[in-house]
Design a protein around this motif. Structure first.
Motif, PDB file in Angstrom:
ATOM      1  N   THR A 141      53.474  41.692  63.930  1.00 28.35           N
ATOM      2  CA  THR A 141      51.763  41.940  63.329  1.00 28.35           C
ATOM      3  C   THR A 141      51.034  42.841  65.060  1.00 28.35           C
ATOM      4  N   LEU A 142      51.257  44.372  65.252  1.00 33.01           N
ATOM      5  CA  LEU A 142      51.290  45.842  65.874  1.00 33.01           C
ATOM      6  C   LEU A 142      49.815  46.482  65.702  1.00 33.01           C
ATOM      7  N   GLY A 143      49.641  45.982  65.143  1.00 33.52           N
ATOM      8  CA  GLY A 143      47.404  46.917  64.856  1.00 33.52           C
ATOM      9  C   GLY A 143      47.720  47.993  63.820  1.00 33.52           C
ATOM     10  N   MET A 144      47.153  48.771  63.953  1.00 36.60           N
ATOM     11  CA  MET A 144      47.325  49.714  62.831  1.00 36.60           C
ATOM     12  C   MET A 144      48.370  50.287  63.058  1.00 36.60           C
ATOM     13  N   VAL A 165      45.023  30.856  58.028  1.00 34.49           N
ATOM     14  CA  VAL A 165      43.700  30.663  57.940  1.00 34.49           C
ATOM     15  C   VAL A 165      43.865  30.236  59.345  1.00 34.49           C
ATOM     16  N   ASN A 166      42.961  31.224  60.508  1.00 32.60           N
ATOM     17  CA  ASN A 166      43.099  30.413  61.824  1.00 32.60           C
ATOM     18  C   ASN A 166      42.243  29.729  62.069  1.00 32.60           C
ATOM     19  N   MET A 167      41.668  28.491  62.604  1.00 34.08           N
ATOM     20  CA  MET A 167      40.567  28.555  63.710  1.00 34.08           C
ATOM     21  C   MET A 167      40.123  28.575  64.624  1.00 34.08           C
ATOM     22  N   LEU A 168      39.360  29.225  65.052  1.00 35.00           N
ATOM     23  CA  LEU A 168      39.153  29.830  65.868  1.00 35.00           C
ATOM     24  C   LEU A 168      39.337  29.266  67.411  1.00 35.00           C
ATOM     25  N   VAL A 169      40.546  29.569  68.974  1.00 34.77           N
ATOM     26  CA  VAL A 169      40.428  29.010  69.794  1.00 34.77           C
ATOM     27  C   VAL A 169      39.400  29.949  70.640  1.00 34.77           C
ATOM     28  N   LYS A 170      38.329  29.006  71.168  1.00 38.21           N
ATOM     29  CA  LYS A 170      38.109  29.738  71.714  1.00 38.21           C
ATOM     30  C   LYS A 170      38.316  29.299  73.184  1.00 38.21           C
ATOM     31  N   VAL A 171      38.504  31.244  73.971  1.00 40.08           N
ATOM     32  CA  VAL A 171      39.197  31.336  74.883  1.00 40.08           C
ATOM     33  C   VAL A 171      37.684  31.451  76.280  1.00 40.08           C
ATOM     34  N   GLU A 172      37.844  31.004  77.524  1.00 40.82           N
ATOM     35  CA  GLU A 172      37.082  31.187  79.145  1.00 40.82           C
ATOM     36  C   GLU A 172      37.267  32.642  78.004  1.00 40.82           C
ATOM     37  N   GLY A 180      54.145  40.099  67.846  1.00 36.97           N
ATOM     38  CA  GLY A 180      52.729  40.427  68.200  1.00 36.97           C
ATOM     39  C   GLY A 180      52.818  40.984  69.167  1.00 36.97           C
ATOM     40  N   ALA A 181      52.300  42.324  69.026  1.00 33.55           N
ATOM     41  CA  ALA A 181      51.316  42.992  70.533  1.00 33.55           C
ATOM     42  C   ALA A 181      49.926  43.371  70.315  1.00 33.55           C
ATOM     43  N   ALA A 182      49.812  43.022  71.579  1.00 32.48           N
ATOM     44  CA  ALA A 182      48.438  43.701  72.354  1.00 32.48           C
ATOM     45  C   ALA A 182      48.288  45.590  71.959  1.00 32.48           C
ATOM     46  N   TRP A 183      48.228  45.298  70.954  1.00 32.33           N
ATOM     47  CA  TRP A 183      47.780  47.052  71.210  1.00 32.33           C
ATOM     48  C   TRP A 183      46.713  47.433  69.585  1.00 32.33           C
ATOM     49  N   ARG A 184      46.381  48.511  69.878  1.00 32.55           N
ATOM     50  CA  ARG A 184      45.372  49.015  68.477  1.00 32.55           C
ATOM     51  C   ARG A 184      45.794  49.623  68.006  1.00 32.55           C
ATOM     52  N   THR A 200      35.661  48.099  67.277  1.00 28.70           N
ATOM     53  CA  THR A 200      36.104  49.403  67.629  1.00 28.70           C
ATOM     54  C   THR A 200      37.534  49.171  66.668  1.00 28.70           C
ATOM     55  N   ARG A 201      37.371  49.048  65.844  1.00 26.49           N
ATOM     56  CA  ARG A 201      38.204  49.803  64.408  1.00 26.49           C
ATOM     57  C   ARG A 201      37.824  49.085  63.268  1.00 26.49           C
ATOM     58  N   THR A 202      36.832  50.072  62.435  1.00 26.12           N
ATOM     59  CA  THR A 202      36.485  49.390  60.797  1.00 26.12           C
ATOM     60  C   THR A 202      37.194  48.965  59.993  1.00 26.12           C
ATOM     61  N   SER A 259      46.834  28.196  60.318  1.00 29.27           N
ATOM     62  CA  SER A 259      46.724  29.014  61.754  1.00 29.27           C
ATOM     63  C   SER A 259      46.939  28.096  62.695  1.00 29.27           C
ATOM     64  N   ALA A 260      46.158  29.361  63.388  1.00 30.44           N
ATOM     65  CA  ALA A 260      45.735  28.723  65.230  1.00 30.44           C
ATOM     66  C   ALA A 260      45.078  27.629  64.853  1.00 30.44           C
ATOM     67  N   GLY A 261      44.671  26.705  66.098  1.00 32.55           N
ATOM     68  CA  GLY A 261      43.292  25.686  66.014  1.00 32.55           C
ATOM     69  C   GLY A 261      44.304  24.543  65.929  1.00 32.55           C
ATOM     70  N   TYR A 272      36.902  37.762  69.748  1.00 29.37           N
ATOM     71  CA  TYR A 272      37.521  36.135  70.016  1.00 29.37           C
ATOM     72  C   TYR A 272      38.823  36.255  70.761  1.00 29.37           C
ATOM     73  N   CYS A 273      38.930  37.501  70.979  1.00 30.65           N
ATOM     74  CA  CYS A 273      40.498  37.426  71.054  1.00 30.65           C
ATOM     75  C   CYS A 273      40.624  37.658  72.903  1.00 30.65           C
ATOM     76  N   PRO A 274      41.693  36.362  73.844  1.00 31.68           N
ATOM     77  CA  PRO A 274      41.975  36.464  75.098  1.00 31.68           C
ATOM     78  C   PRO A 274      42.659  37.858  75.502  1.00 31.68           C
ATOM     79  N   GLN A 275      42.879  38.817  74.595  1.00 31.65           N
ATOM     80  CA  GLN A 275      43.859  40.161  74.798  1.00 31.65           C
ATOM     81  C   GLN A 275      43.447  40.952  74.917  1.00 31.65           C
ATOM     82  N   SER A 276      41.824  40.875  75.257  1.00 33.83           N
ATOM     83  CA  SER A 276      41.137  42.341  75.013  1.00 33.83           C
ATOM     84  C   SER A 276      40.555  42.623  76.641  1.00 33.83           C
TER      85      SER A 276
HETATM   86  N1  SAM Z   1      46.640  43.295  68.037  1.00 35.63           N
HETATM   87  C1  SAM Z   1      46.890  43.197  66.827  1.00 35.63           C
HETATM   88  C2  SAM Z   1      45.499  43.350  65.530  1.00 35.63           C
HETATM   89  O1  SAM Z   1      44.881  42.753  66.455  1.00 35.63           O
HETATM   90  O2  SAM Z   1      46.009  43.692  64.577  1.00 35.63           O
HETATM   91  C3  SAM Z   1      47.701  42.331  66.600  1.00 35.63           C
HETATM   92  C4  SAM Z   1      47.699  40.707  67.633  1.00 35.63           C
HETATM   93  S1  SAM Z   1      46.305  39.783  67.345  1.00 35.63           S
HETATM   94  C5  SAM Z   1      46.027  38.398  68.215  1.00 35.63           C
HETATM   95  C6  SAM Z   1      46.609  39.051  65.433  1.00 35.63           C
HETATM   96  C7  SAM Z   1      45.803  37.957  64.569  1.00 35.63           C
HETATM   97  O3  SAM Z   1      45.560  37.417  65.757  1.00 35.63           O
HETATM   98  C8  SAM Z   1      43.867  38.898  65.057  1.00 35.63           C
HETATM   99  O4  SAM Z   1      44.173  39.489  63.726  1.00 35.63           O
HETATM  100  C9  SAM Z   1      43.047  37.316  64.610  1.00 35.63           C
HETATM  101  O5  SAM Z   1      42.746  36.611  63.006  1.00 35.63           O
HETATM  102  C10 SAM Z   1      44.364  36.512  65.436  1.00 35.63           C
HETATM  103  N2  SAM Z   1      43.225  35.550  66.368  1.00 35.63           N
HETATM  104  C11 SAM Z   1      43.296  36.778  67.708  1.00 35.63           C
HETATM  105  N3  SAM Z   1      42.567  35.216  68.519  1.00 35.63           N
HETATM  106  C12 SAM Z   1      42.443  34.472  68.044  1.00 35.63           C
HETATM  107  C13 SAM Z   1      41.623  32.991  68.242  1.00 35.63           C
HETATM  108  N4  SAM Z   1      41.081  33.055  70.033  1.00 35.63           N
HETATM  109  N5  SAM Z   1      41.464  32.390  67.551  1.00 35.63           N
HETATM  110  C14 SAM Z   1      41.871  32.520  66.392  1.00 35.63           C
HETATM  111  N6  SAM Z   1      42.500  33.781  65.384  1.00 35.63           N
HETATM  112  C15 SAM Z   1      43.135  34.689  66.640  1.00 35.63           C
END
Ligand code: SAM
Ligand code: DTB
Ligand code: SF4
Length: 352
Positions: free
Chosen positions: A136-139, A227-234, A105-109, A173-175, A268-270, A65-69
């Protein structure tokens, strides 16, 4: 099962019970959620948090779902870790516009050793402004969690995202277990947990139930449940996902409220894709927190002035940092309300 047992703070939810909640007639589900919500919270009060992306893009993980990957071409420009001074400037602006919590928030593993001194400085600086802090920095390993807690971090956000069964379709990539371990480290370090998920990713209702069961059956409920609703990112694999029925989104909020009576449930998102009526319905279902400010991490969010207008029109006031109802008082209120009600028909009986 008596009505009283049904509204206790429970950690033993069964799949059958939760599916039965999801399948209630909408009005009955809303009534039940509102009954729980009003017992534990002021129903006209909403907590507001502002997000700040302190490190954007180029993430090694593959969350679909993530635009930051880094694996998807979403046109996002990668940015280095933001300077501490800049983060504090952003936090000041968030405070001036009315937020009580600042979520970085940081786009880190996971954070690297060299990052920790910077992020702990951010926590200290933001906290000194009189804001609640969230990251929110990942694991996180145990030491990292302790380092953040020692710096004064109030909340750590780490989402489970979906059910254990659907999870493998979204992230490889993570369980799920990795995520649970981070959450355990956060708890052990004494921080509050912010943990929720995303709906609208093509999951089944049973997956939404599965996510909520994971959250509510933790030894302690997360204090905050986004509770995030998916933000659909191109560019992401989820760009063309079918829309979720809005009532299914509202049902998820309502069931979360019933299962975790004392937690803040965050709409939350959406929200950019929700009209005001739908957002109002989410508040009626028991949502009592939002992300506030024009940007989430990388995608748009409603303008703060629009949110303020909506709050005014709905008679909602913002929760201030100090006035969280004492936990013991809340629990006493739940039991008191139940003593008074003794009305089994308010609550479904999963055994029937
Ligand atoms: N990189 C860290 C991680 O994943 O744990 C922290 C940042 S990550 C962007 C935080 C959360 O944002 C994700 O776990 C996910 O639930 C939410 N998220 C990311 N992209 C989203 C999207 N397109 N729509 C809704 N929620 C999203
Ligand atoms: C959460 O559950 N939602 C927020 C926060 N925790 C970090 C993030 C939403 C991100 C939406 C996509 C984006 O803006 O990049
Ligand atoms: Fe990276 Fe977090 Fe996005 Fe996953 S959700 S790709 S871990 S920034």
């Amino acid at each position: 099962m008596s009505a009283q047992a049904n509204i206790q703070i429970r950690h033993d939810w069964t799949r059958a019970e939760v599916l039965a909640l999801f399948q209630l007639p909408f009005a009955d589900l809303m009534y039940q959620a509102q009954t729980v919500h009003r017992t534990c919270f002021d129903p006209n009060q909403v907590q507001v948090s502002t997000l700040c992306s302190i490190k954007t893009g180029a993430c090694p993980e593959d969350c679909a779902y993530c635009p930051q990957s880094a694996r998807y071409d979403t046109g996002l420009e990668r940015e280095k870790l933001m300077k501490v001074e800049k983060v504090i400037e952003e936090a000041k602006a968030a405070k001036a516009s009315g937020a009580t919590r600042f979520c970085m928030g940081a786009a880190w593993r996971s954070p690297k050793g060299k990052d920790m001194p910077y992020v702990t400085e951010m926590v200290k600086g933001v906290k000194s402004l009189g804001l609640e802090t969230c990251m929110t920095l990942g694991m996180l390993n145990e030491d990292q969690a302790k380092g953040l807690a020692d710096a004064g971090l109030d909340y750590y956000n780490h989402n489970l995202d979906t059910s254990p069964e659907f999870y493998g379709d979204i992230i490889t990539t993570r369980t799920y277990q990795d995520r649970l371990e981070t959450l355990a480290n956060v708890r052990k370090a004494g921080m509050k947990v912010c943990c929720g998920g995303i709906v609208g990713m093509g999951e089944e209702e049973s997956d939404r139930a599965g996510l909520l069961i994971q959250l509510a059956n933790m030894a302690e409920h997360p204090e905050s449940v986004p509770v995030n609703m998916l933000v659909k990112v191109e560019g992401t694999p989820m760009a063309n996902q079918a829309d979720l029925d809005p009532f299914d989104f509202i049902r998820t909020i309502a069931v979360a409220r019933i299962m975790m009576p004392k937690s803040h449930v965050r709409l939350s998102a959406g929200r950019e894709d929700m009209n005001e009526q739908m957002q109002a319905m989410a508040f009626l279902a028991g949502a009592n927190s939002i992300f506030y400010g024009e940007k989430l991490l990388t995608t748009p969010n409603p303008e703060a002035s629009k949110d303020r207008q909506l709050f005014t029109r709905l008679g909602i006031h913002q929760e201030s940092y100090e006035i969280h109802q004492d936990e013991k008082e809340q629990e006493a209120a739940v039991y008191q309300a139940l003593e008074a009600s003794h009305n089994d028909q308010f609550f479904y009986d999963a055994a029937k």
